[in-house]
Design a protein around this motif. Structure first.
Motif, PDB file in Angstrom:
ATOM      1  N   ALA A 233      42.230  34.163  30.964  1.00 10.96           N
ATOM      2  CA  ALA A 233      43.493  34.103  31.712  1.00 10.96           C
ATOM      3  C   ALA A 233      44.000  35.494  32.095  1.00 10.96           C
ATOM      4  CB  ALA A 233      44.549  33.349  30.903  1.00 10.96           C
ATOM      5  N   GLY A 234      43.232  36.552  31.777  1.00  9.94           N
ATOM      6  CA  GLY A 234      43.561  37.899  32.236  1.00  9.94           C
ATOM      7  C   GLY A 234      44.743  38.524  31.513  1.00  9.94           C
ATOM      8  N   GLY A 235      45.210  39.666  32.059  1.00  7.63           N
ATOM      9  CA  GLY A 235      46.400  40.327  31.535  1.00  7.63           C
ATOM     10  C   GLY A 235      46.120  41.525  30.650  1.00  7.63           C
ATOM     11  N   LEU A 236      44.854  41.859  30.422  1.00  6.75           N
ATOM     12  CA  LEU A 236      44.557  43.045  29.608  1.00  6.75           C
ATOM     13  C   LEU A 236      44.794  44.294  30.464  1.00  6.75           C
ATOM     14  CD1 LEU A 236      43.520  44.113  26.880  1.00  6.75           C
ATOM     15  CD2 LEU A 236      41.212  43.996  27.796  1.00  6.75           C
ATOM     16  N   LYS A 237      45.518  45.239  29.894  1.00  6.04           N
ATOM     17  CA  LYS A 237      45.931  46.430  30.645  1.00  6.04           C
ATOM     18  C   LYS A 237      45.119  47.635  30.203  1.00  6.04           C
ATOM     19  CE  LYS A 237      50.273  48.847  31.541  1.00  6.04           C
ATOM     20  NZ  LYS A 237      51.721  48.828  31.261  1.00  6.04           N
ATOM     21  N   PHE A 238      44.552  48.350  31.167  1.00  5.06           N
ATOM     22  CA  PHE A 238      43.804  49.587  30.887  1.00  5.06           C
ATOM     23  C   PHE A 238      44.609  50.739  31.462  1.00  5.06           C
ATOM     24  CE2 PHE A 238      40.698  46.223  31.094  1.00  5.06           C
ATOM     25  CZ  PHE A 238      39.766  46.542  30.124  1.00  5.06           C
ATOM     26  N   GLU A 239      45.200  51.544  30.591  1.00  2.00           N
ATOM     27  CA  GLU A 239      46.053  52.612  31.082  1.00  2.00           C
ATOM     28  C   GLU A 239      45.321  53.939  31.071  1.00  2.00           C
ATOM     29  OE1 GLU A 239      49.887  52.123  29.319  1.00  2.00           O
ATOM     30  OE2 GLU A 239      50.729  53.766  30.514  1.00  2.00           O
ATOM     31  N   ALA A 240      45.445  54.716  32.140  1.00  2.74           N
ATOM     32  CA  ALA A 240      44.838  56.043  32.201  1.00  2.74           C
ATOM     33  C   ALA A 240      45.858  57.072  31.723  1.00  2.74           C
ATOM     34  CB  ALA A 240      44.390  56.355  33.618  1.00  2.74           C
ATOM     35  N   ALA A 241      45.362  58.284  31.430  1.00  4.17           N
ATOM     36  CA  ALA A 241      46.229  59.335  30.885  1.00  4.17           C
ATOM     37  C   ALA A 241      47.396  59.656  31.821  1.00  4.17           C
ATOM     38  CB  ALA A 241      45.403  60.591  30.616  1.00  4.17           C
ATOM     39  N   PRO A 249      42.703  40.420  36.244  1.00  2.00           N
ATOM     40  CA  PRO A 249      43.259  39.183  36.798  1.00  2.00           C
ATOM     41  C   PRO A 249      42.782  37.946  36.038  1.00  2.00           C
ATOM     42  CG  PRO A 249      41.494  40.006  38.210  1.00  2.00           C
ATOM     43  CD  PRO A 249      41.696  41.030  37.125  1.00  2.00           C
ATOM     44  N   ASN A 250      43.503  36.873  36.265  1.00  2.00           N
ATOM     45  CA  ASN A 250      43.221  35.557  35.690  1.00  2.00           C
ATOM     46  C   ASN A 250      41.999  34.955  36.389  1.00  2.00           C
ATOM     47  OD1 ASN A 250      43.369  32.870  34.905  1.00  2.00           O
ATOM     48  ND2 ASN A 250      45.533  32.609  35.400  1.00  2.00           N
ATOM     49  N   LEU A 251      40.960  34.638  35.624  1.00  2.00           N
ATOM     50  CA  LEU A 251      39.742  34.073  36.236  1.00  2.00           C
ATOM     51  C   LEU A 251      39.663  32.555  36.079  1.00  2.00           C
ATOM     52  CD1 LEU A 251      36.970  36.680  35.201  1.00  2.00           C
ATOM     53  CD2 LEU A 251      38.323  36.610  37.302  1.00  2.00           C
ATOM     54  N   THR A 252      40.682  31.941  35.484  1.00  2.00           N
ATOM     55  CA  THR A 252      40.640  30.476  35.375  1.00  2.00           C
ATOM     56  C   THR A 252      41.047  29.880  36.720  1.00  2.00           C
ATOM     57  OG1 THR A 252      42.948  30.049  34.722  1.00  2.00           O
ATOM     58  CG2 THR A 252      41.417  30.693  32.962  1.00  2.00           C
ATOM     59  N   PRO A 253      40.611  28.631  36.996  1.00  2.00           N
ATOM     60  CA  PRO A 253      40.862  28.069  38.332  1.00  2.00           C
ATOM     61  C   PRO A 253      42.281  27.520  38.513  1.00  2.00           C
ATOM     62  CG  PRO A 253      39.482  26.586  37.044  1.00  2.00           C
ATOM     63  CD  PRO A 253      39.752  27.766  36.170  1.00  2.00           C
ATOM     64  N   ASP A 254      43.288  28.300  38.100  1.00  2.00           N
ATOM     65  CA  ASP A 254      44.664  27.855  38.324  1.00  2.00           C
ATOM     66  C   ASP A 254      44.996  28.026  39.813  1.00  2.00           C
ATOM     67  OD1 ASP A 254      47.379  27.079  37.494  1.00  2.00           O
ATOM     68  OD2 ASP A 254      47.882  29.128  38.112  1.00  2.00           O
ATOM     69  N   LYS A 255      45.639  27.012  40.384  1.00  2.00           N
ATOM     70  CA  LYS A 255      45.912  27.003  41.835  1.00  2.00           C
ATOM     71  C   LYS A 255      46.714  28.217  42.291  1.00  2.00           C
ATOM     72  CE  LYS A 255      45.467  22.350  43.602  1.00  2.00           C
ATOM     73  NZ  LYS A 255      45.295  21.536  42.363  1.00  2.00           N
ATOM     74  N   GLU A 256      47.753  28.586  41.505  1.00  2.00           N
ATOM     75  CA  GLU A 256      48.627  29.670  41.965  1.00  2.00           C
ATOM     76  C   GLU A 256      48.215  31.039  41.469  1.00  2.00           C
ATOM     77  OE1 GLU A 256      52.613  28.650  40.702  1.00  2.00           O
ATOM     78  OE2 GLU A 256      52.173  26.600  41.382  1.00  2.00           O
ATOM     79  N   THR A 257      47.776  31.131  40.223  1.00  2.00           N
ATOM     80  CA  THR A 257      47.600  32.459  39.628  1.00  2.00           C
ATOM     81  C   THR A 257      46.140  32.843  39.391  1.00  2.00           C
ATOM     82  OG1 THR A 257      47.788  31.593  37.372  1.00  2.00           O
ATOM     83  CG2 THR A 257      49.831  32.245  38.442  1.00  2.00           C
ATOM     84  N   GLY A 258      45.201  31.948  39.687  1.00  2.00           N
ATOM     85  CA  GLY A 258      43.781  32.268  39.496  1.00  2.00           C
ATOM     86  C   GLY A 258      43.288  33.182  40.605  1.00  2.00           C
ATOM     87  N   LYS A 259      42.627  34.289  40.222  1.00  2.00           N
ATOM     88  CA  LYS A 259      42.193  35.274  41.218  1.00  2.00           C
ATOM     89  C   LYS A 259      41.095  34.730  42.128  1.00  2.00           C
ATOM     90  CE  LYS A 259      42.061  39.351  43.034  1.00  2.00           C
ATOM     91  NZ  LYS A 259      43.231  40.054  43.568  1.00  2.00           N
ATOM     92  N   ILE A 260      40.190  33.939  41.566  1.00  2.00           N
ATOM     93  CA  ILE A 260      39.058  33.495  42.398  1.00  2.00           C
ATOM     94  C   ILE A 260      39.250  32.058  42.885  1.00  2.00           C
ATOM     95  CG2 ILE A 260      37.453  35.078  41.275  1.00  2.00           C
ATOM     96  CD1 ILE A 260      36.207  32.597  39.883  1.00  2.00           C
ATOM     97  N   THR A 261      40.432  31.507  42.656  1.00  2.00           N
ATOM     98  CA  THR A 261      40.711  30.160  43.149  1.00  2.00           C
ATOM     99  C   THR A 261      40.574  30.186  44.670  1.00  2.00           C
ATOM    100  OG1 THR A 261      42.273  29.914  41.345  1.00  2.00           O
ATOM    101  CG2 THR A 261      42.411  28.287  43.116  1.00  2.00           C
ATOM    102  N   LEU A 303      33.039  29.569  35.418  1.00  2.00           N
ATOM    103  CA  LEU A 303      34.457  29.905  35.613  1.00  2.00           C
ATOM    104  C   LEU A 303      35.222  28.762  36.281  1.00  2.00           C
ATOM    105  CD1 LEU A 303      34.234  33.673  36.676  1.00  2.00           C
ATOM    106  CD2 LEU A 303      34.944  32.751  34.460  1.00  2.00           C
ATOM    107  N   ILE A 304      34.595  28.113  37.285  1.00  2.00           N
ATOM    108  CA  ILE A 304      35.340  27.029  37.948  1.00  2.00           C
ATOM    109  C   ILE A 304      35.408  25.771  37.074  1.00  2.00           C
ATOM    110  CG2 ILE A 304      34.938  27.866  40.313  1.00  2.00           C
ATOM    111  CD1 ILE A 304      32.866  25.590  40.610  1.00  2.00           C
ATOM    112  N   SER A 305      34.618  25.745  35.992  1.00  2.00           N
ATOM    113  CA  SER A 305      34.661  24.576  35.104  1.00  2.00           C
ATOM    114  C   SER A 305      35.734  24.734  34.015  1.00  2.00           C
ATOM    115  CB  SER A 305      33.293  24.380  34.436  1.00  2.00           C
ATOM    116  OG  SER A 305      33.150  25.279  33.336  1.00  2.00           O
ATOM    117  N   ASN A 311      48.888  31.926  34.552  1.00  2.00           N
ATOM    118  CA  ASN A 311      49.230  33.225  33.987  1.00  2.00           C
ATOM    119  C   ASN A 311      49.219  34.263  35.104  1.00  2.00           C
ATOM    120  OD1 ASN A 311      49.840  35.203  32.090  1.00  2.00           O
ATOM    121  ND2 ASN A 311      47.687  35.656  31.665  1.00  2.00           N
ATOM    122  N   ALA A 312      50.402  34.607  35.574  1.00  2.00           N
ATOM    123  CA  ALA A 312      50.510  35.599  36.650  1.00  2.00           C
ATOM    124  C   ALA A 312      50.369  36.985  36.036  1.00  2.00           C
ATOM    125  CB  ALA A 312      51.849  35.445  37.351  1.00  2.00           C
ATOM    126  N   THR A 313      49.351  37.731  36.462  1.00  2.00           N
ATOM    127  CA  THR A 313      49.082  39.025  35.823  1.00  2.00           C
ATOM    128  C   THR A 313      49.525  40.202  36.691  1.00  2.00           C
ATOM    129  OG1 THR A 313      46.848  38.973  36.708  1.00  2.00           O
ATOM    130  CG2 THR A 313      47.144  38.149  34.467  1.00  2.00           C
TER     131      THR A 313
END
Ligand code: HEC
Ligand code: HEC
Length: 325
Positions: A233-241, A249-261, A303-305, A311-313
């Motif tokens: 469902a995404g949301g992991l943050k990688f911060e640079a110095a 991004p969210n890779l689950t097939p959610d209609k609104e918040t899925g990146k690859i939907t 992923l589509i299964s 989860n809006a990231t």
């Protein structure tokens, strides 16, 4: 008043003693050793096995993304295959970790390590010296056959002398290491062999145990590596110095918040053939570009299964300037 002072004095002494004992324990536990079985697996000279290991290392398992120093990454981006001599720094809240030299150099690499020790590191998360590895590598459930392929490829490389800096943990990192870091091993049974195909089942194997889509596209603690959000469902943050950051991004097939939907399988494959679009991205696009169409199809099918998770990231990249108040 006198009594109050006395209580204060004893409280201070107690607190100080606890702190001192804590610090002593933290330092004493820095050499904590763990036990784990040594897999009875051995490298071979078989050329098909070595080729499979090489494909994994420079493609889906992306060893080459982490076990090469930053200064090599531009050449890798241009398609060169450079030696896995280690030294990439990972700057975390607990300190800086360095990937190791995994070429067969005797002094600075894995030349003198028996196959079973390397296999134990990858499968059971116990380093050559018995300490728990920080869980950067998801290969605990790599099939016996694929683990042998990786070992065989590692042995087939030319040795490169490159002494890598030891991990540098700050005090928080030392405390985390002393009390929280345990070796991560396989979940469930490890299969002997798995045949690559384009099914969701093979996609699951790849995304969980090889490509680590799950490890990055799931929220987790940057201290201990533990998962804190629903898988994919995404949301992991990688911060640079400099304060800029990427968010998975969210890779689950959610209609609104899925990146690859809405992406077709072909669009998904085409995206993986491109180079990095966001230059600062932590995703190993340069390695994933080398993945076969079939592997990408399997990942897409898996992923589509998945169960859709809302989860809006937010934006996947935020530049340094826009993070300043
Ligand atoms: C996401 C980054 C990443 C990827 C991908 C990765 N490694 Fe590592 N590897 C690391 C880091 C970081 C360490 C050091 C961890 C530590 O010191 O706790 C490490 C340590 C190791 C070690 C040393 C273990 C020991 O006993 O000291 C071996 C061997 C190794 N990696 C092999 C591999 C192989 C083979 C692959 C690909 C199949 C791979 N790694 C992919 C980051 C990575
Ligand atoms: C080391 C962490 C990491 C791994 C492993 C990883 N990703 Fe990502 N991914 C990211 C980050 C960070 C972003 C946001 C920046 C970007 O788009 O490159 C991202 C973005 C994406 C995007 C959006 C791309 C776009 O054009 O907007 C997709 C799709 C994606 N990842 C799929 C995957 C799949 C599938 C896997 C496994 C094969 C995977 N990721 C493995 C970190 C990772």
């Amino acid at each position: 008043m006198k009594r109050f002072k006395k209580i204060l004095k004893w409280t201070a002494i107690t607190i100080l003693s606890i702190v001192i004992i804590f610090v002593i324990v933290v330092f004493a536990l820095q050499n904590k050793k763990f036990d784990a079985p040594f897999p009875n697996l051995h490298a071979t000279n078989d050329s098909a096995t070595i080729a499979r290991g090489k494909y994994l290392a420079f493609g889906p398992a992306h060893c080459s993304g982490c076990h090469t120093p930053t200064e090599d990454h531009e050449k890798i981006n241009m398609g060169e295959e450079l030696p896995l001599k280690g030294g990439l720094n990972f700057d975390l809240p607990i300190g800086t970790l360095y990937s190791k030299n995994i070429t067969p150099d005797d002094e600075t690499g894995i030349g003198k390590l028996p196959d079973s020790v390397i296999a134990r590191s990858l499968r059971y998360g116990v380093a050559r010296d018995g300490r728990a590895l920080f869980d950067f590598m998801p290969f605990h459930n790599l099939s016996d056959e694929d683990l042998v392929a990786v070992l065989s490829f590692l042995r087939s490389q030319a040795p490169v002398k490159n002494k890598v800096t030891d991990n540098e943990l700050n005090f928080i990192g030392k405390a985390v290491k002393a009390f929280l870091i345990k070796p991560v091993g396989p979940d469930g049974e490890v299969v002997k062999t798995i045949t690559p195909d384009t099914t969701a089942a093979y996609g699951k194997y790849l995304t969980h145990y090889v490509t680590n889509c799950r490890g990055c596209h799931t929220n987790r603690s940057l201290m201990t590596g533990e998962y804190t959000g629903p898988f994919f469902a995404g949301g992991l943050k990688f911060e640079a110095a400099d304060g800029s950051y990427c968010v998975t991004p969210n890779l689950t097939p959610d209609k609104e918040t899925g990146k690859i939907t809405g992406w077709t399988q072909q669009q998904f494959i085409d995206r993986f053939r491109l180079k990095k679009i966001i230059a600062a991205s932590d995703m190993p696009w340069d390695q994933f570009r080398n993945m076969s169409d079939n592997d990408l199809k399997a990942i897409y099918q898996y992923l589509i299964s998945l169960e859709p998770i809302k989860n809006a990231t937010g934006p996947t990249y935020v530049a340094a300037a826009s993070t300043k108040k």
